[in-house]
Design a protein around this motif. Structure first.
Motif, PDB file in Angstrom:
ATOM      1  N   ASP A   1       5.326   3.254 123.195  1.00 46.20           N
ATOM      2  CA  ASP A   1       4.246   4.226 123.353  1.00 46.20           C
ATOM      3  C   ASP A   1       2.979   3.505 123.805  1.00 46.20           C
ATOM      4  O   ASP A   1       2.480   2.629 123.100  1.00 46.20           O
ATOM      5  CB  ASP A   1       4.003   4.960 122.033  1.00 46.20           C
ATOM      6  CG  ASP A   1       2.978   6.074 122.180  1.00 46.20           C
ATOM      7  OD1 ASP A   1       2.899   6.676 123.261  1.00 46.20           O
ATOM      8  OD2 ASP A   1       2.252   6.333 121.200  1.00 46.20           O
TER       9      ASP A   1
ATOM     10  N   VAL B   1      -0.805   4.178 124.684  1.00 53.08           N
ATOM     11  CA  VAL B   1      -1.861   5.184 124.534  1.00 53.08           C
ATOM     12  C   VAL B   1      -2.503   5.461 125.891  1.00 53.08           C
ATOM     13  O   VAL B   1      -2.878   4.547 126.617  1.00 53.08           O
ATOM     14  CB  VAL B   1      -2.920   4.720 123.513  1.00 53.08           C
ATOM     15  CG1 VAL B   1      -4.067   5.705 123.444  1.00 53.08           C
ATOM     16  CG2 VAL B   1      -2.286   4.525 122.139  1.00 53.08           C
ATOM     17  N   GLY B   2      -2.592   6.729 126.226  1.00 50.52           N
ATOM     18  CA  GLY B   2      -3.206   7.144 127.483  1.00 50.52           C
ATOM     19  C   GLY B   2      -2.240   7.201 128.651  1.00 50.52           C
ATOM     20  O   GLY B   2      -2.581   7.709 129.715  1.00 50.52           O
TER      21      GLY B   2
ATOM     22  N   THR C   1       5.143   7.382 126.822  1.00 50.91           N
ATOM     23  CA  THR C   1       6.162   6.592 126.133  1.00 50.91           C
ATOM     24  C   THR C   1       7.259   6.177 127.098  1.00 50.91           C
ATOM     25  O   THR C   1       7.943   7.029 127.685  1.00 50.91           O
ATOM     26  CB  THR C   1       6.767   7.392 124.963  1.00 50.91           C
ATOM     27  OG1 THR C   1       5.705   7.785 124.089  1.00 50.91           O
ATOM     28  CG2 THR C   1       7.766   6.561 124.195  1.00 50.91           C
TER      29      THR C   1
END
Length: 190
Positions: free
Chosen positions: A36, A38-39, A42
């Protein structure tokens, strides 16, 4: 026809280990799943391998995105986003460390088929992207086939003849001067 979930497909490919879809199996690389970022999203599977590069070690990162059914333009955008995230991470990693290594990022989309439209042409034109279509047979299991070399079977290039008629004479003139230049350059700079 048997069906498989995206999770089951991921489990199967993950069980193959570093021999999955990477081309650098000899380096004993690692495979990670469900990374994953962030932004960005995944990543389904991430293969990491080191091998010998020209100047320093070569890190090859392969991002695999799985689609249960169709590969569409959204999937192409998704894997492009993951590639940019990994690229930015590697750039930051190298800028903050004294270590150096060469790196390349490859991406693989896996799905059952292509969505309608030009998605097959789009994925075929991206150098860092490979696509595999899978089939599932209850007797034979999962089979992956690389998908590449798309073209329109009804192609007709007659209208492009204007290109050859107008460009070719100019090219031949240029080529003649170019060959003379090469001879002259070789005589001056042996």
């Amino acid at each position: 026809m048997a069906d498989i979930s995206e999770k089951e497909l991921e489990d199967y490919i993950y069980s193959l280990g570093s021999e999955g879809f990477t081309e650098h199996e000899e380096s004993g690389g690692k495979v990670f799943r469900q990374i994953d970022i962030v932004g960005y999203g995944t990543i389904d599977l991430l293969y990491v391998n080191f091998s010998v590069g020209f100047v320093s070690p070569l890190l090859t990162v392969t991002i695999v995105e799985l689609k249960k059914d169709k590969i569409d333009l959204t999937a192409v955008g998704q894997i492009s986003r993951y590639r940019i995230a990994v690229q930015r991470y590697l750039e930051q990693l190298l800028s903050n460390r004294r270590i150096t290594f060469e790196w390349e990022i490859n991406c693989i989309l896996v799905g059952k088929e292509y969505a309608d439209g030009d998605v097959c042409f789009v994925v075929d034109s991206i150098d860092w992207l490979a696509t595999y279509l899978y089939t599932l047979d209850l007797g034979k299991g999962v089979k992956f086939e690389r998908s590449e070399g798309w073209f329109n079977r009804t192609e007709d290039f007659k209208k492009l003849d204007i290109f050859a008629k107008q460009f070719l004479p100019e090219y031949l003139k240029f080529y003649k001067y170019f060959k003379r230049f090469q001879i002259l350059r070789a005589a001056i700079f042996p």
